[in-house]
Design a protein around this motif. Structure first.
Motif, PDB file in Angstrom:
ATOM      1  N   TYR A   7      -6.722  -6.016 -17.507  1.00 48.05           N
ATOM      2  CA  TYR A   7      -6.533  -5.663 -16.541  1.00 48.05           C
ATOM      3  C   TYR A   7      -7.679  -5.203 -15.643  1.00 48.05           C
ATOM      4  O   TYR A   7      -8.412  -4.408 -15.896  1.00 48.05           O
ATOM      5  N   GLU A   8      -7.640  -5.673 -14.467  1.00 55.07           N
ATOM      6  CA  GLU A   8      -8.819  -5.402 -13.483  1.00 55.07           C
ATOM      7  C   GLU A   8      -8.237  -4.560 -12.139  1.00 55.07           C
ATOM      8  O   GLU A   8      -7.417  -5.087 -11.620  1.00 55.07           O
ATOM      9  N   PRO A   9      -8.480  -3.196 -12.124  1.00 54.40           N
ATOM     10  CA  PRO A   9      -7.974  -2.397 -10.973  1.00 54.40           C
ATOM     11  C   PRO A   9      -8.177  -3.082  -9.654  1.00 54.40           C
ATOM     12  O   PRO A   9      -7.121  -2.986  -8.717  1.00 54.40           O
ATOM     13  N   ALA A  10      -9.103  -4.072  -9.359  1.00 56.13           N
ATOM     14  CA  ALA A  10      -9.158  -4.550  -7.989  1.00 56.13           C
ATOM     15  C   ALA A  10      -8.175  -5.404  -7.562  1.00 56.13           C
ATOM     16  O   ALA A  10      -7.708  -5.822  -6.371  1.00 56.13           O
ATOM     17  N   ALA A  11      -7.400  -5.981  -8.801  1.00 57.75           N
ATOM     18  CA  ALA A  11      -6.262  -6.920  -8.401  1.00 57.75           C
ATOM     19  C   ALA A  11      -4.843  -6.255  -8.259  1.00 57.75           C
ATOM     20  O   ALA A  11      -3.868  -6.711  -8.105  1.00 57.75           O
ATOM     21  N   ASN A  12      -5.012  -4.951  -8.442  1.00 53.98           N
ATOM     22  CA  ASN A  12      -3.759  -4.128  -8.578  1.00 53.98           C
ATOM     23  C   ASN A  12      -3.393  -3.257  -7.367  1.00 53.98           C
ATOM     24  O   ASN A  12      -4.354  -2.814  -6.637  1.00 53.98           O
ATOM     25  N   GLY A  13      -1.963  -3.101  -6.857  1.00 59.28           N
ATOM     26  CA  GLY A  13      -1.680  -2.514  -5.558  1.00 59.28           C
ATOM     27  C   GLY A  13      -0.782  -1.493  -5.731  1.00 59.28           C
ATOM     28  O   GLY A  13      -0.642  -0.564  -4.945  1.00 59.28           O
ATOM     29  N   VAL A  14      -0.727  -0.886  -6.909  1.00 56.87           N
ATOM     30  CA  VAL A  14       0.214   0.277  -7.343  1.00 56.87           C
ATOM     31  C   VAL A  14      -0.210   1.468  -6.532  1.00 56.87           C
ATOM     32  O   VAL A  14       0.548   2.262  -5.885  1.00 56.87           O
ATOM     33  N   GLU A  15      -1.702   1.772  -6.690  1.00 58.72           N
ATOM     34  CA  GLU A  15      -2.043   2.960  -6.140  1.00 58.72           C
ATOM     35  C   GLU A  15      -2.144   3.137  -4.732  1.00 58.72           C
ATOM     36  O   GLU A  15      -2.658   4.263  -3.932  1.00 58.72           O
ATOM     37  N   ARG A  16      -2.019   1.983  -3.924  1.00 63.79           N
ATOM     38  CA  ARG A  16      -2.149   2.008  -2.639  1.00 63.79           C
ATOM     39  C   ARG A  16      -1.153   2.443  -1.907  1.00 63.79           C
ATOM     40  O   ARG A  16      -1.220   2.859  -0.575  1.00 63.79           O
ATOM     41  N   LEU A  17       0.216   2.752  -2.512  1.00 63.63           N
ATOM     42  CA  LEU A  17       1.226   3.420  -1.739  1.00 63.63           C
ATOM     43  C   LEU A  17       1.610   4.600  -2.705  1.00 63.63           C
ATOM     44  O   LEU A  17       2.871   4.490  -3.128  1.00 63.63           O
ATOM     45  N   PRO A  18       1.170   5.640  -2.718  1.00 59.94           N
ATOM     46  CA  PRO A  18       1.387   6.765  -3.345  1.00 59.94           C
ATOM     47  C   PRO A  18       2.954   7.454  -3.305  1.00 59.94           C
ATOM     48  O   PRO A  18       3.346   8.253  -4.003  1.00 59.94           O
ATOM     49  N   THR A  19       3.300   7.322  -1.968  1.00 62.69           N
ATOM     50  CA  THR A  19       4.506   8.011  -1.580  1.00 62.69           C
ATOM     51  C   THR A  19       5.809   7.054  -1.579  1.00 62.69           C
ATOM     52  O   THR A  19       6.744   7.308  -1.137  1.00 62.69           O
ATOM     53  N   GLU A  20       5.591   5.555  -2.066  1.00 64.17           N
ATOM     54  CA  GLU A  20       6.609   4.836  -2.121  1.00 64.17           C
ATOM     55  C   GLU A  20       6.988   4.298  -3.380  1.00 64.17           C
ATOM     56  O   GLU A  20       5.908   4.106  -4.325  1.00 64.17           O
ATOM     57  N   LEU A  21       8.129   3.892  -3.807  1.00 62.60           N
ATOM     58  CA  LEU A  21       8.485   3.243  -4.923  1.00 62.60           C
ATOM     59  C   LEU A  21       8.064   1.930  -5.195  1.00 62.60           C
ATOM     60  O   LEU A  21       8.051   1.076  -4.255  1.00 62.60           O
ATOM     61  N   GLN A  22       7.281   1.490  -6.469  1.00 57.01           N
ATOM     62  CA  GLN A  22       6.738   0.244  -6.649  1.00 57.01           C
ATOM     63  C   GLN A  22       7.324  -0.123  -7.945  1.00 57.01           C
ATOM     64  O   GLN A  22       7.276   0.642  -8.972  1.00 57.01           O
ATOM     65  N   MET A  23       8.073  -1.406  -7.737  1.00 60.27           N
ATOM     66  CA  MET A  23       8.683  -1.915  -9.183  1.00 60.27           C
ATOM     67  C   MET A  23       7.779  -2.992  -9.596  1.00 60.27           C
ATOM     68  O   MET A  23       6.959  -3.571  -8.946  1.00 60.27           O
ATOM     69  N   PHE A  24       8.082  -3.521 -10.772  1.00 59.51           N
ATOM     70  CA  PHE A  24       7.333  -4.386 -11.726  1.00 59.51           C
ATOM     71  C   PHE A  24       8.240  -4.768 -12.724  1.00 59.51           C
ATOM     72  O   PHE A  24       8.905  -4.300 -13.139  1.00 59.51           O
ATOM     73  N   HIS A  25       8.044  -6.308 -12.880  1.00 58.39           N
ATOM     74  CA  HIS A  25       8.293  -7.013 -14.278  1.00 58.39           C
ATOM     75  C   HIS A  25       7.665  -8.066 -14.692  1.00 58.39           C
ATOM     76  O   HIS A  25       7.221  -8.940 -13.857  1.00 58.39           O
ATOM     77  N   ALA A  26       6.682  -7.802 -15.678  1.00 61.10           N
ATOM     78  CA  ALA A  26       5.684  -8.283 -15.983  1.00 61.10           C
ATOM     79  C   ALA A  26       5.285  -8.516 -17.354  1.00 61.10           C
ATOM     80  O   ALA A  26       5.759  -7.815 -18.191  1.00 61.10           O
ATOM     81  N   SER A  27       4.286  -9.370 -17.482  1.00 65.24           N
ATOM     82  CA  SER A  27       3.573  -9.428 -19.046  1.00 65.24           C
ATOM     83  C   SER A  27       2.060  -9.084 -18.820  1.00 65.24           C
ATOM     84  O   SER A  27       1.332  -9.468 -18.374  1.00 65.24           O
ATOM     85  N   PRO A  28       2.028  -7.570 -19.043  1.00 60.31           N
ATOM     86  CA  PRO A  28       0.676  -6.812 -18.311  1.00 60.31           C
ATOM     87  C   PRO A  28      -0.573  -7.232 -19.326  1.00 60.31           C
ATOM     88  O   PRO A  28      -0.395  -7.689 -20.478  1.00 60.31           O
TER      89      PRO A  28
END
Length: 305
Positions: A7-28
Motif C-alpha cells: 500500500y502506498e499512501p500517495a494513492a489513497n484519499g481516506v485522510e483527505r476528508l477527516p470530517t466525512e464518512l469514507q466507505m470501502f470494499h476492497a482487496s487491500p
C-alpha cells in the motif's frame, strides 16, 4: 517468486476528508508502515484474514469478523491472506458519539482497544457492499442512507457477544456505564471542531459553542475520548495536513498555515509527535516510494486501511 505489492499512501484519499464518512470494499495491500487518521475505523472481513499491528499489540481478523477501532492511534495491516476482501468505513467522531453504545466501550476504543464481534451473517456482506455503492454514488440521499444504516448496524453490536481486545469485556457491566448526558455534549464539541479546526480556536471557543464551561468541556471530552481537546484538534489538523503533503508542489509552510497551525515550529513538533518524522521527511518519503500495482477488486477504487 513474485514481488509483493504494498500500500502506498500517495494513492489513497481516506485522510483527505477527516470530517466525512469514507466507505470501502476492497482487496487491500499490506502496508509498509503505520498510518493514522482522525476517524473510528469499521472493518468487516468478507473473505480471508487480515492481521493488524496497533497500539502495541497484534490482532488477526477472520472471515465474518466485524471490528471497530480508533484510527487516531498508529496502526497498519502488516499481513493478510492472498484472497482477503474487507469492507467498512472511516467514521468521524461526530457520528461515532451519536452511536447508542455503552459509554465505557466508546472510551476504551478511544484509548486503543479494538472491539471485535463474530455475531455476523450473510446479510452483512450484502449490506456493506450496498453501503459502499451508495456512499460512492454521488446521490446525497443514498449517501445519507448508507450512513444511517451503518450506524444502526454498529449499534446492534451491543446485543450480541463481543470482545474488547486486548482483554475481554463484560457486556452487562458495559451497559451500566451508559451516560446519556455527556454524549450529546461531545457531539456538539465534535461538530464545532469539524467545522473550525483550521481556524485559531481554543477550549474557550469550543466550550462556548457547546454552551458549557471550558473546564467541564475539557473534562467530559477527556472522559469520553481519552484525549484532550487540544490533542483532538491537533489530530484533525494533522490528518488534513497529511493529505495536503501528498499533493505535488506543496509548500510545507503553506500546509502548516492552511491546516490551522500558527507557526511552522508548532506544525513540525506536532507532526513529528504523531507521525514519527518531520512533514518534510513525510513528503519526501511519499514521493520517493516506487509505484506499486493496485490490487483492487470488488467495488473499491482506492480506499485502503
Amino acid at each position: 517468486m513474485a514481488v509483493r505489492a504494498y500500500y502506498e499512501p500517495a494513492a489513497n484519499g481516506v485522510e483527505r476528508l477527516p470530517t466525512e464518512l469514507q466507505m470501502f470494499h476492497a482487496s487491500p495491500l499490506v502496508m509498509r508502515a503505520a498510518h493514522w487518521h482522525a476517524q473510528v475505523e469499521v472493518n468487516f472481513i468478507v473473505r480471508g484474514w487480515a492481521n493488524y499491528r496497533m497500539s502495541g499489540h497484534e490482532i488477526r481478523f477472520n472471515a465474518g469478523d466485524m471490528a471497530l477501532f480508533w484510527g487516531g492511534r498508529p496502526h497498519y495491516l502488516n499481513d493478510a491472506s492472498d484472497d482477503l476482501v474487507y469492507a467498512g468505513g472511516h467514521l468521524p467522531l461526530v457520528h461515532f458519539f451519536r452511536l447508542r453504545l455503552p459509554q465505557n466501550v466508546q472510551a476504551k476504543l478511544m484509548q486503543g482497544a479494538t472491539l471485535v464481534t463474530r455475531a455476523t451473517d450473510a446479510a452483512d456482506a450484502l449490506n456493506f457492499a450496498r453501503w459502499n455503492d451508495y456512499a460512492r454514488s454521488g446521490d446525497p440521499m443514498k449517501a445519507g442512507m448508507a450512513v444511517d444504516e451503518l450506524l444502526l448496524r454498529i449499534e446492534r453490536v451491543r446485543f450480541d457477544p463481543y470482545d474488547l481486545l486486548p482483554g475481554p469485556v463484560s457486556v452487562a457491566s458495559a451497559i451500566e456505564g451508559i451516560d446519556h448526558h455527556s454524549s450529546p455534549i461531545v457531539v456538539r464539541i465534535c461538530d464545532f471542531i469539524a467545522d473550525n479546526f483550521r481556524e485559531d480556536i481554543d477550549s474557550s471557543d469550543i466550550a462556548s459553542a457547546a454552551d458549557i464551561h471550558p473546564k467541564y468541556a475539557m473534562g467530559v471530552f477527556k472522559k469520553s475520548t481519552g484525549m484532550t481537546l487540544n490533542d483532538y484538534v491537533n489530530l484533525m489538523r494533522l490528518s488534513y495536513a497529511q493529505a495536503l503533503l501528498m499533493q505535488e508542489d506543496v509548500n510545507v509552510l503553506q500546509v502548516a498555515m492552511d491546516s490551522g497551525f500558527g507557526s511552522l515550529s508548532a506544525f513540525n513538533k506536532s507532526f513529528r509527535k504523531i507521525a514519527g518524522m518531520s512533514p518534510t521527511d513525510f513528503r519526501r518519503d511519499v514521493r520517493c516510494r516506487p509505484s506499486a500495482p493496485r490490487v483492487m477488486r470488488a467495488h473499491s477504487t482506492g480506499s485502503v486501511n
